[in-house]
Scaffold this motif. Structure first.
Motif, PDB file in Angstrom:
ATOM      1  N   ARG A   1       0.821  -1.220   0.000  1.00 25.20           N
ATOM      2  CA  ARG A   1       0.000   0.000   0.000  1.00 25.20           C
ATOM      3  C   ARG A   1       0.853   1.267   0.000  1.00 25.20           C
ATOM      4  NH1 ARG A   1      -3.441  -2.263   4.902  1.00 25.20           N
ATOM      5  NH2 ARG A   1      -1.272  -2.730   5.414  1.00 25.20           N
ATOM      6  N   LEU A   2       2.121   1.121   0.344  1.00 26.81           N
ATOM      7  CA  LEU A   2       3.011   2.287   0.364  1.00 26.81           C
ATOM      8  C   LEU A   2       3.480   2.609  -1.051  1.00 26.81           C
ATOM      9  CD1 LEU A   2       5.277   1.258   3.396  1.00 26.81           C
ATOM     10  CD2 LEU A   2       3.448   2.994   3.384  1.00 26.81           C
ATOM     11  N   PRO A   3       3.901   3.843  -1.280  1.00 24.48           N
ATOM     12  CA  PRO A   3       4.472   4.178  -2.588  1.00 24.48           C
ATOM     13  C   PRO A   3       5.726   3.337  -2.859  1.00 24.48           C
ATOM     14  CG  PRO A   3       4.112   6.164  -1.260  1.00 24.48           C
ATOM     15  CD  PRO A   3       3.833   4.998  -0.373  1.00 24.48           C
ATOM     16  N   ALA A   4       6.004   3.107  -4.139  1.00 25.13           N
ATOM     17  CA  ALA A   4       7.166   2.297  -4.516  1.00 25.13           C
ATOM     18  C   ALA A   4       8.439   2.821  -3.854  1.00 25.13           C
ATOM     19  CB  ALA A   4       7.327   2.290  -6.030  1.00 25.13           C
ATOM     20  N   ALA A   5       8.570   4.147  -3.818  1.00 24.09           N
ATOM     21  CA  ALA A   5       9.795   4.742  -3.267  1.00 24.09           C
ATOM     22  C   ALA A   5      10.012   4.311  -1.820  1.00 24.09           C
ATOM     23  CB  ALA A   5       9.706   6.265  -3.352  1.00 24.09           C
ATOM     24  N   GLU A   6       8.925   4.229  -1.074  1.00 27.10           N
ATOM     25  CA  GLU A   6       9.078   3.832   0.338  1.00 27.10           C
ATOM     26  C   GLU A   6       9.479   2.370   0.470  1.00 27.10           C
ATOM     27  OE1 GLU A   6       6.321   5.129   3.388  1.00 27.10           O
ATOM     28  OE2 GLU A   6       5.711   6.748   2.041  1.00 27.10           O
ATOM     29  N   ASN A   7       8.865   1.533  -0.346  1.00 31.90           N
ATOM     30  CA  ASN A   7       9.243   0.119  -0.276  1.00 31.90           C
ATOM     31  C   ASN A   7      10.695  -0.089  -0.701  1.00 31.90           C
ATOM     32  OD1 ASN A   7       6.969  -1.296   0.804  1.00 31.90           O
ATOM     33  ND2 ASN A   7       5.857  -0.754  -1.081  1.00 31.90           N
ATOM     34  N   ILE A   8      11.128   0.682  -1.683  1.00 32.63           N
ATOM     35  CA  ILE A   8      12.527   0.571  -2.109  1.00 32.63           C
ATOM     36  C   ILE A   8      13.452   0.959  -0.964  1.00 32.63           C
ATOM     37  CG2 ILE A   8      14.271   1.610  -3.631  1.00 32.63           C
ATOM     38  CD1 ILE A   8      11.991   1.720  -5.780  1.00 32.63           C
ATOM     39  N   SER A   9      13.094   2.011  -0.260  1.00 31.00           N
ATOM     40  CA  SER A   9      13.981   2.415   0.833  1.00 31.00           C
ATOM     41  C   SER A   9      13.912   1.426   1.997  1.00 31.00           C
ATOM     42  CB  SER A   9      13.736   3.878   1.210  1.00 31.00           C
ATOM     43  OG  SER A   9      12.980   3.988   2.340  1.00 31.00           O
ATOM     44  N   ILE A  10      12.755   0.800   2.212  1.00 26.62           N
ATOM     45  CA  ILE A  10      12.654  -0.252   3.243  1.00 26.62           C
ATOM     46  C   ILE A  10      13.559  -1.440   2.886  1.00 26.62           C
ATOM     47  CG2 ILE A  10      11.088  -2.023   4.176  1.00 26.62           C
ATOM     48  CD1 ILE A  10       8.845   0.164   4.011  1.00 26.62           C
ATOM     49  N   VAL A  11      13.521  -1.827   1.616  1.00 28.22           N
ATOM     50  CA  VAL A  11      14.353  -2.959   1.179  1.00 28.22           C
ATOM     51  C   VAL A  11      15.837  -2.597   1.291  1.00 28.22           C
ATOM     52  CG1 VAL A  11      15.009  -4.348  -0.845  1.00 28.22           C
ATOM     53  CG2 VAL A  11      12.594  -4.001  -0.296  1.00 28.22           C
ATOM     54  N   ALA A  12      16.169  -1.372   0.884  1.00 25.48           N
ATOM     55  CA  ALA A  12      17.568  -0.936   0.959  1.00 25.48           C
ATOM     56  C   ALA A  12      18.062  -1.014   2.400  1.00 25.48           C
ATOM     57  CB  ALA A  12      17.704   0.490   0.425  1.00 25.48           C
ATOM     58  N   LYS A  13      17.268  -0.494   3.297  1.00 26.32           N
ATOM     59  CA  LYS A  13      17.663  -0.470   4.712  1.00 26.32           C
ATOM     60  C   LYS A  13      17.801  -1.903   5.238  1.00 26.32           C
ATOM     61  CE  LYS A  13      16.489   1.918   8.929  1.00 26.32           C
ATOM     62  NZ  LYS A  13      15.294   2.124   9.744  1.00 26.32           N
ATOM     63  N   ALA A  14      16.817  -2.736   4.937  1.00 28.46           N
ATOM     64  CA  ALA A  14      16.845  -4.109   5.463  1.00 28.46           C
ATOM     65  C   ALA A  14      18.048  -4.884   4.947  1.00 28.46           C
ATOM     66  CB  ALA A  14      15.549  -4.828   5.091  1.00 28.46           C
ATOM     67  N   LYS A  15      18.474  -4.561   3.723  1.00 27.81           N
ATOM     68  CA  LYS A  15      19.591  -5.297   3.141  1.00 27.81           C
ATOM     69  C   LYS A  15      20.926  -4.580   3.330  1.00 27.81           C
ATOM     70  CE  LYS A  15      18.391  -8.135  -0.449  1.00 27.81           C
ATOM     71  NZ  LYS A  15      18.161  -8.490  -1.851  1.00 27.81           N
ATOM     72  N   GLY A  16      20.884  -3.430   3.991  1.00 28.87           N
ATOM     73  CA  GLY A  16      22.112  -2.677   4.221  1.00 28.87           C
ATOM     74  C   GLY A  16      22.687  -2.092   2.942  1.00 28.87           C
ATOM     75  N   LEU A  17      21.813  -1.699   2.016  1.00 29.39           N
ATOM     76  CA  LEU A  17      22.254  -1.173   0.719  1.00 29.39           C
ATOM     77  C   LEU A  17      21.947   0.306   0.611  1.00 29.39           C
ATOM     78  CD1 LEU A  17      20.645  -3.929  -1.567  1.00 29.39           C
ATOM     79  CD2 LEU A  17      23.068  -3.776  -0.942  1.00 29.39           C
ATOM     80  N   ASP A  18      22.709   1.015  -0.236  1.00 27.86           N
ATOM     81  CA  ASP A  18      22.286   2.345  -0.665  1.00 27.86           C
ATOM     82  C   ASP A  18      21.152   2.158  -1.669  1.00 27.86           C
ATOM     83  OD1 ASP A  18      24.258   3.496   0.841  1.00 27.86           O
ATOM     84  OD2 ASP A  18      25.701   3.559  -0.818  1.00 27.86           O
ATOM     85  N   ILE A  19      20.297   3.175  -1.754  1.00 33.54           N
ATOM     86  CA  ILE A  19      19.178   3.083  -2.704  1.00 33.54           C
ATOM     87  C   ILE A  19      19.696   2.779  -4.127  1.00 33.54           C
ATOM     88  CG2 ILE A  19      17.274   4.373  -3.801  1.00 33.54           C
ATOM     89  CD1 ILE A  19      16.518   4.152  -0.995  1.00 33.54           C
ATOM     90  N   GLU A  20      20.817   3.404  -4.476  1.00 30.57           N
ATOM     91  CA  GLU A  20      21.382   3.224  -5.823  1.00 30.57           C
ATOM     92  C   GLU A  20      21.786   1.776  -6.080  1.00 30.57           C
ATOM     93  OE1 GLU A  20      22.134   5.677  -3.764  1.00 30.57           O
ATOM     94  OE2 GLU A  20      21.241   7.332  -4.892  1.00 30.57           O
TER      95      GLU A  20
END
Ligand code: VTB
Ligand code: MG
Ligand code: MG
Length: 332
Positions: A147-166
């Motif tokens: 339900r969240l915008p794509a951008a938020e899910n991308i940042s959630i995944v980045a954080k969980a995986k210890g990655l930069d968004i890029e």
């Protein structure tokens, strides 16, 4: 003989290794049609090869997801009994080729795929052919929210995986319907891996460590979503989905069929319980598996075999002697 009942009632652990012979048969039949420009021809031989092999498997299966309606392909049709009728009562989801166009054009990631779960545990996808999907691996599985915008899910995944968004790569089916989504993803700085077809393979890639893909977003087939849910149970990943009727007629049919179009379907809604099997064999080479390779009188296949209860993920490379398997020479 009463004491045998519990063992018979649930799918046995050996089932997975029997099932892989079914997708191997589908892939080997389809492999002969790679690059021939005839997607229905390829689908037809894969269906036939799988259908004859599936009936040797010790299970009492009913096809609840047989592709065909949406793509107008020949089917292992919904409601068809499959298996030798002796074993556990199962729901069977089958996609003889996920990626018929990939097969016809010899593009990567066409697979032959099947999922099996206890009877009654798979979601009934009838009436709505498409769903919006979010698929990711174990790291962010309980943090994302479709339900969240794509951008938020991308940042959630980045954080969980210890990655930069890029560093995040999002898999998206290359379709005009995804233009807005693609823009949204690009604005975050994340990268996109476009796939031409085949979001079962794409979804699994999103949940596999080291695959180079972190997340799948966008609208794809409902049957493929349920098959992917079985894979996610085995991999510890997640699929979240929302039915997406393509027009008013489909919307009405869905409502008449009792679907709640606002409902978020989680992995557990698409397949309940924790006793399911996923098998897939590569037709064309892709990120997950190599495709069928032919030698003099032989064929080599690669498959992935998973069971949710044990969480075992097997990659199986098989060498087949074609002269001993006359049933597979389907091209003539
Ligand atoms: C989707 C996707 C499948 O076909 O169903 C797609 O889930 C169909 O989308 O994996 P279009 O109707 O836009 O072509 C596949 O790619 C292959 O069945
Ligand atoms: Mg198909
Ligand atoms: Mg498909």
């Amino acid at each position: 003989m009463d004491h045998l009942k519990p063992a018979e009632a649930a799918p046995d652990r050996n089932l997975a290794l029997d099932l892989v012979r079914v997708t191997e048969a589908g892939a080997m039949a389809a492999g002969r049609w790679v690059g021939r420009g005839d997607k229905n021809g390829a689908d037809g031989v894969a269906v036939n090869a799988m259908r004859s092999m599936i009936n040797t498997v010790a299970m009492n299966g009913v096809v609840v997801i047989g592709e065909g309606e949406k793509d107008d392909a020949p089917m292992l049709y919904n409601g068809e009994n499959v298996g030798d009728g002796t074993g556990p009562e199962c729901d069977v989801a089958v996609d003889p080729i996920d990626g018929t166009t990939l097969t016809a054009k010899s593009l990567p990631n066409a697979i032959s795929v099947m999922a099996v779960a206890p009877r009654g545990s798979m979601y009934d996808p009838s009436a709505v052919y498409y769903m919006e999907k979010l698929i990711t691996g174990p790291e962010a599985a309980d943090k994302v929210d479709i339900r969240l915008p794509a951008a938020e899910n991308i940042s959630i995944v980045a954080k969980a995986k210890g990655l930069d968004i890029e560093d995040v790569t999002v898999c998206v089916l290359d379709r005009p319907r995804h233009d807005a989504l693609v823009n949204e993803i690009r604005q975050t700085g994340a990268r996109i891996k476009f796939i031409q077809d085949g979001d079962v393979a794409g979804g699994i890639t999103a949940a596999r460590p080291g695959s180079g893909v972190d997340l799948l977003l966008g609208i794809g087939g409902t049957p493929e979503g349920i098959i992917t849910a079985v894979a996610m149970k085995c991999l510890g990943g997640v699929i979240q989905a929302r039915l997406t009727p393509v027009d008013d007629d489909e919307r009405q049919r869905a409502i008449d069929a009792g679907h709640d179009l606002d409902r978020i379907l989680h992995t557990e809604d698409l397949v309940t319980g924790d006793d399911c099997f996923f098998v897939a064999t590569g037709i064309t080479t892709g990120n997950l598996m190599r495709g069928v390779r032919y030698g003099a009188g032989s064929a080599t296949t690669e498959s992935i075999v998973m069971r949710s209860r044990s969480g075992t993920i097997r990659t199986i490379r098989s060498e087949h002697q074609l002269h001993k398997l006359a049933a597979f020479s389907t091209i003539d």
